[in-house]
Design an enzyme around this catalytic site. Structure first.
Site, PDB file in Angstrom:
ATOM      1  N   PHE A  71       0.511  -1.380  -0.088  1.00 58.01           N
ATOM      2  CA  PHE A  71      -0.276   0.209   0.038  1.00 58.01           C
ATOM      3  C   PHE A  71       0.373   1.186  -0.176  1.00 58.01           C
ATOM      4  CE2 PHE A  71       0.320  -0.643   4.946  1.00 58.01           C
ATOM      5  CZ  PHE A  71       0.900   0.413   4.919  1.00 58.01           C
TER       6      PHE A  71
ATOM      7  N   PRO B 217       4.493  -1.156   9.894  1.00 59.62           N
ATOM      8  CA  PRO B 217       2.960  -1.107   8.807  1.00 59.62           C
ATOM      9  C   PRO B 217       1.832  -1.626   8.829  1.00 59.62           C
ATOM     10  CG  PRO B 217       4.465  -2.914   7.412  1.00 59.62           C
ATOM     11  CD  PRO B 217       5.621  -2.308   8.573  1.00 59.62           C
ATOM     12  N   GLY B 218       0.623  -1.475   9.616  1.00 59.77           N
ATOM     13  CA  GLY B 218      -0.195  -2.001   9.630  1.00 59.77           C
ATOM     14  C   GLY B 218      -0.804  -2.407   8.367  1.00 59.77           C
TER      15      GLY B 218
ATOM     16  N   SER C 181       0.105   2.096  12.390  1.00 65.83           N
ATOM     17  CA  SER C 181       1.143   1.575  11.911  1.00 65.83           C
ATOM     18  C   SER C 181       2.574   2.264  12.554  1.00 65.83           C
ATOM     19  CB  SER C 181       2.342   2.121  10.166  1.00 65.83           C
ATOM     20  OG  SER C 181       0.879   1.535   9.188  1.00 65.83           O
TER      21      SER C 181
ATOM     22  N   HIS D  46       8.364  -7.223  11.954  1.00 67.69           N
ATOM     23  CA  HIS D  46       7.629  -6.247  11.104  1.00 67.69           C
ATOM     24  C   HIS D  46       6.038  -5.764  10.563  1.00 67.69           C
ATOM     25  CE1 HIS D  46       5.662 -10.305   8.664  1.00 67.69           C
ATOM     26  NE2 HIS D  46       5.664  -9.553   7.320  1.00 67.69           N
TER      27      HIS D  46
END
Lengths: 136, 487
Positions: free
Chosen positions: B212, B385-386, B392, B410
């Site tokens: 994303f 990253p979420g 995030s 991660h």
């Protein structure tokens, strides 16, 4: 005929055929049905494919599907019909399809690669069953 | 359901003892395996066979210390995702399964000097739509620049430096990338024609799935000192990019799995799982894979560099201000699928190790020379990253991370299959729900929107809290999305 198999973060196919060739053709159909939304793929172009048969049948399945994936990435084509012949030293195949069009074919999943997980080529009374999982 | 032994050996630390697979024979673990987790997470960790995979890794030749797994551990091909394993230079091996198909999948964070008050719903929508237009995304997305074979080779050998030299980015950008955006050991001649062809078609694209591009707002600062050094404050606008080496990396992995499968037999290496295929670090096969992997990693840094360039252009176009004036500096860039040669101290002795991180992030604490001078007294930023609609995080690496060869988690990790998510949700409905929460999403397709529903993932906050509690990496700031481009 093929069946989609699922795992938490992954997806794969189990394909059937009276012959090994037919099972390989159906595996390819299954793979493209995952990559598209399942829309009809017309046979407008034909690609000839050759894959060396230098290890085992399982590796040959990985190599055959990986080759199609490569053509998809580089030439932006999707395929719906296949014609496979497996000889002693190589697989020769034809793939029929057309340029990928999201409106026509739908939007599926991006397959990164064909993996060795749950990889199997098996013969039973009715014919062949082949199975593999994709990295997505 | 995995039912092996997990002994609590400390706060947030669970051990699979060395004796688990027997004390003799091929199955013998050479080192124990250690999983970072909270008690609450254990049932979900045991749900798939990932702990067994961590134990399998511990049987591999030349493994040093322990086989580690981060709290976002889940089942992967051969090595678990969330796994860290370090191998000795002399006795050890190198394995594509310990890196993954998406070589140098990673995260980059760009900050701005904009605050939430500087944007409104309309400008956010304009920015997201502009980003969607400028950064190719989704299945079958094509590169917007055409590179010759010679240029692709230069990308593979030089990484992000190539992009900056071509005008895609600022000179200072390189300083803030892991490895300065280039693994010098890379050798483009070891990357197949096929991989290069795939790379040519996809350079500078986001891809699909969980990748994303997000416009975010900093909602919480946990560590004022570190946040200040990283240039972050509450309500600031940031941009996060999550993508990797695209088809080029996937092809390199596939090509070398085939080679290393043969090498495993050639060097008589016994493995509990075919997907752990590997070769000695010092063998021809091992060296060639390592150099090809490094080239794919360089491609990924270039990929994220091109995207940063287009992100800056998009902001300039919509906000009519220079990217320099908008303060769009890179905070940092991390890879979470990679193998590296690093120096670590093991039992008081300095050793050269081949550290594999698959779904794990390098986390160098203060004073390591590899991190930017500006951050050296604080420690390396670790970017987590979420997923669409969730938060995030940016963490800071502590010297405590050295116990796991300077590594951290991660991300979140899926808990539900894509098809199940599709059956359960509808992409447009999710978009509406997110919009109510102030998040505008421009997906390449509505199907992906459903597949990538936030509820299909583990809670990234829980994962980060374990790393914080265990003391390896501590929380600095939390960001939530305002706008998302989804592949």
């Amino acid at each position: 005929m093929f069946k989609i198999i699922e795992h938490t973060a992954d997806i794969g196919i189990e394909a059937y055929g009276k012959t090994l060739e037919e099972a390989f053709e159906n595996a390819a159909k299954g793979m493209f049905s995952i990559m598209t939304g399942g829309g009809k793929i017309e046979s407008k172009v034909m690609k000839e494919i050759e894959v060396p048969f230098d290890m085992d049948e399982e590796q040959l399945l990985v190599d055959w599907l990986s080759e199609l994936l490569y053509i998809h990435d580089v030439e932006h084509l999707v395929f719906g019909e296949f014609d496979v012949k497996i000889g002693k030293e190589k697989l020769t195949g034809r793939a029929y399809g057309e340029e990928y069009d999201v409106k026509k074919h739908g939007y599926g999943m991006e397959i990164k690669a064909v993996t060795y997980h749950m990889l199997e080529v098996k013969k039973d009374k009715k014919g062949y069953v082949v199975r593999c999982l994709f990295d997505i | 359901m995995w039912d092996g032994p997990l002994e609590k050996v400390g706060e947030y630390r669970y051990m699979i003892p060395k004796s688990y697979k027997g004390i003799n024979g091929n199955l013998k673990m050479r080192v124990p395996a250690l999983i970072y987790a909270s008690e609450k997470m254990l049932p979900s960790i045991k749900k798939d066979n990932a702990p067994e995979q961590a134990a399998n890794v511990a049987t591999m030749p030349g493994i040093v210390g322990k086989a580690f797994a981060m709290p976002d551990i889940h089942w992967g091909y051969g090595f678990p995702i969330g796994g860290v394993a370090a191998f000795d230079e002399e006795e050890g091996v190198i394995s594509p399964g310990g890196v993954g198909f998406d070589i140098n999948c990673g995260v980059r964070l760009v900050r701005t000097n904009l605050h939430i008050g500087d944007l409104n719903k309309e400008t956010i929508k304009q920015l997201v739509d502009e980003l969607f237009k400028n950064v190719p995304s989704g299945v079958g997305s094509k590169a917007r620049i055409r590179l010759s074979m010679q240029e692709i080779n230069s990308v593979l050998d030089n990484g992000a430096r190539w992009a900056v030299e071509q005008g895609y980015g600022w000179n200072e950008d390189l300083e803030y990338l892991e490895e300065k955006g280039c693994m010098e050991i890379a050798d483009s001649t070891l990357v197949s024609e096929k991989a290069k062809m795939r790379g040519k078609e996809q350079v500078g694209s986001l891809g699909a799935g969980n990748h994303f591009l997000e416009i975010q707002r900093v909602v919480e600062i946990y560590d004022e000192e570190a946040a200040k050094v990283y240039g972050l404050e509450k309500n600031q606008i940031t941009v996060m990019i999550h993508t990797g080496s695209r088809g080029l990396g996937h092809q390199v992995c596939s090509d070398y799995l085939r080679v290393l499968e043969q090498a495993t037999k050639k060097y008589n290496i016994w493995l509990p799982d075919r997907q752990l295929a590997c070769a000695p670090v010092k063998s021809k096969e091992g060296e060639r894979y390592f150099k090809a992997m490094a080239a794919a990693a360089n491609f990924a840094w270039t990929n994220r560099q091109l995207i940063v360039h287009w992100v800056r252009q998009s902001f300039e176009h919509v906000l009519h201000e220079d990217a320099e004036d908008l303060g769009m500096h890179i905070v940092y860039d991390v890879c979470h699928n990679i193998a590296k040669m690093e120096e670590h101290v093991v039992d008081g002795k300095k050793m050269k190790l081949y550290v594999h991180r698959k779904g794990a992030t390098r986390a160098f604490g203060p004073n390591r020379s590899e991190i930017p001078m500006k951050y050296r007294h604080i420690g390396q930023p670790v970017l987590i990253p979420g997923d669409m609609g969730t938060a995030s995080f940016i963490l800071r690496a502590r010297n405590e991370a050295d116990e796991a060869f300077a590594s951290s988690c991660h991300g979140a990790g899926r808990v539900m299959s894509r098809n199940e998510a599709k059956r359960r949700w509808n992409g447009r409905e999710i978009a509406k729900i997110l919009e109510k929460r102030g998040i505008y999403v421009h997906p390449a397709s509505w199907t992906v929107m459903a597949e990538e529903s936030p509820d299909a993932y583990k809670n990234v906050g829980d994962v980060v809290d374990v790393m914080h509690g265990a003391g390896l990496t501590t929380k600095v700031a939390k960001m939530v999305p305002l706008g998302v481009v989804k592949g």
